[in-house]
Design an enzyme around this catalytic site. Structure first.
Site, PDB file in Angstrom:
ATOM      1  N   ASP A 296      -4.966   6.900  -9.614  1.00  0.00           N
ATOM      2  CA  ASP A 296      -5.979   7.155  -8.601  1.00  0.00           C
ATOM      3  C   ASP A 296      -6.103   8.647  -8.338  1.00  0.00           C
ATOM      4  OD1 ASP A 296      -7.589   5.832  -6.152  1.00  0.00           O
ATOM      5  OD2 ASP A 296      -6.526   7.614  -5.441  1.00  0.00           O
TER       6      ASP A 296
ATOM      7  N   TYR B  96      -9.615  16.122  -4.579  1.00  0.00           N
ATOM      8  CA  TYR B  96      -8.213  16.464  -4.830  1.00  0.00           C
ATOM      9  C   TYR B  96      -8.078  17.699  -5.719  1.00  0.00           C
ATOM     10  CZ  TYR B  96      -7.178  11.648  -3.268  1.00  0.00           C
ATOM     11  OH  TYR B  96      -7.084  10.468  -2.566  1.00  0.00           O
TER      12      TYR B  96
ATOM     13  N   GLN C 185     -10.455   1.137  -0.207  1.00  0.00           N
ATOM     14  CA  GLN C 185      -9.174   1.841  -0.144  1.00  0.00           C
ATOM     15  C   GLN C 185      -8.985   2.405   1.260  1.00  0.00           C
ATOM     16  OE1 GLN C 185      -7.403   5.910  -1.938  1.00  0.00           O
ATOM     17  NE2 GLN C 185      -8.062   4.450  -3.515  1.00  0.00           N
TER      18      GLN C 185
ATOM     19  N   SER D  88      -1.162   5.892   1.316  1.00  0.00           N
ATOM     20  CA  SER D  88      -0.046   6.147   2.241  1.00  0.00           C
ATOM     21  C   SER D  88       0.734   4.863   2.521  1.00  0.00           C
ATOM     22  CB  SER D  88      -0.548   6.761   3.554  1.00  0.00           C
ATOM     23  OG  SER D  88      -1.131   8.023   3.338  1.00  0.00           O
TER      24      SER D  88
ATOM     25  N   LEU E 194       3.697   4.176   2.233  1.00  0.00           N
ATOM     26  CA  LEU E 194       5.028   4.439   2.788  1.00  0.00           C
ATOM     27  C   LEU E 194       4.930   5.188   4.107  1.00  0.00           C
ATOM     28  CD1 LEU E 194       6.799   5.526  -0.538  1.00  0.00           C
ATOM     29  CD2 LEU E 194       6.418   3.216   0.376  1.00  0.00           C
TER      30      LEU E 194
ATOM     31  N   LYS F 243       1.952   7.955  -3.733  1.00  0.00           N
ATOM     32  CA  LYS F 243       1.979   9.208  -4.472  1.00  0.00           C
ATOM     33  C   LYS F 243       3.435   9.580  -4.735  1.00  0.00           C
ATOM     34  CE  LYS F 243       1.760  12.365  -0.529  1.00  0.00           C
ATOM     35  NZ  LYS F 243       1.150  13.591   0.011  1.00  0.00           N
TER      36      LYS F 243
ATOM     37  N   ILE G  63       8.915   7.939  -8.914  1.00  0.00           N
ATOM     38  CA  ILE G  63       7.958   7.139  -9.687  1.00  0.00           C
ATOM     39  C   ILE G  63       8.607   5.840 -10.130  1.00  0.00           C
ATOM     40  CG2 ILE G  63       6.734   7.053 -11.896  1.00  0.00           C
ATOM     41  CD1 ILE G  63       6.124  10.075 -11.474  1.00  0.00           C
TER      42      ILE G  63
END
Length: 267
Positions: free
Chosen positions: A36, A41, A153, A180, A182, A222, A229
């Site tokens: 994504d 960005y 989203q 987000s 987390l 992210k 990861i």
């Protein structure tokens, strides 16, 4: 329509080109199949480089980007131009999902969304999405679009459970994608999340991602380091039981990390 993978790699704030390309390559070779990004960005070229470097066929990758809300980007002509520019920067012939990033700025459903229909008909985008839309925004988009709405989203995590949006997505058959997921690290210190993590001997991050999966929500945490990861990806192996889900459902907080006056939930 293509089914959206349960987990993807978010690239917001991943602005160093070499690091961004490496994290995308690492994610894909770890097993991620959803990447994504967004026009705003400033990393689409690096994302494209990471895809090119990975030993994964393009056809296996679900690639998403977004058209930013500005003074011109979400006009009909602006959407067409921006989409072509994103494809050039990414180095691909199509994206699997193109979002309207925010329902603000020059967003006008009657002007903006027909451009998405055209891009879809031309095969330049495989699916149409919206981002940061509330149910009333989504319903307007559903009325205007000729093609199915694939995804919305939004910020979502155990501290912002988005009950109304989840019910709306189920009713109208589109997918919620959680950014987000987390809560920018806040879930690591939530007692209920930590309790479930200790029970399963996993990280709180994995618990948050697994809870979202149980709710039928795709996630795009992210991460830049190989360790994070991989840890996030391992959440796919975590099966929460009903007690675990109920424990997290019972968190009575509503902490929104991204908020401003013109956001649709403040209307």
């Amino acid at each position: 329509m293509t089914e959206l993978p349960d987990i993807g790699l978010g690239t917001w704030q991943n602005e160093d080109p070499a690091q961004c390309a490496e994290s995308v390559r690492t994610a894909l070779e770890t097993g991620y199949r959803h990447i994504d990004t967004a026009e705003i960005y400033g990393n689409e070229e690096a994302v494209g480089e990471g895809i090119a470097q990975a030993a994964v066929d393009r056809e296996e990758i679900f690639l998403a980007t977004k058209v930013h809300a500005s003074s011109t980007s979400l006009s009909y002509d602006g959407v067409i131009e921006t989409a072509h520019n994103s494809l050039d920067r990414l180095g691909v012939e199509y994206v699997d999902l193109l979002y309207v990033h925010w329902p603000t700025g020059d967003y006008d459903p009657a002007d903006t969304l027909p451009a998405y229909d055209e891009l879809y008909d031309e095969g330049l985008i495989r699916n149409v999405g919206v981002s940061n839309f509330e149910p009333f925004n989504v319903e307007t988009a559903l009325e205007v679009l000729d093609v199915p709405l694939f995804a919305n989203q939004v910020e979502m995590h155990p501290l912002l459970q988005q009950d109304a949006l989840r019910a709306h997505a189920d009713e109208h058959d589109y997918t919620l994608v959680a950014y987000s997921p987390l809560a920018r690290g806040d879930v690591f210190d939530v007692p209920e999340v930590v309790e479930v993590a200790e029970k399963h001997d996993v990280s709180p991050a994995q618990v948050s991602l697994a809870w979202l999966r149980e709710k039928g929500v795709s996630t795009i945490p992210k991460a830049t380091s190989e360790g994070h990861i991989r840890d996030n990806f391992e959440s796919l192996a975590l099966e929460l039981d009903d007690e675990d889900v109920a424990t997290i459902d019972g968190i009575e907080r509503e902490d929104r990390h991204l908020d401003f006056d013109v956001a649709p939930w403040n209307e």
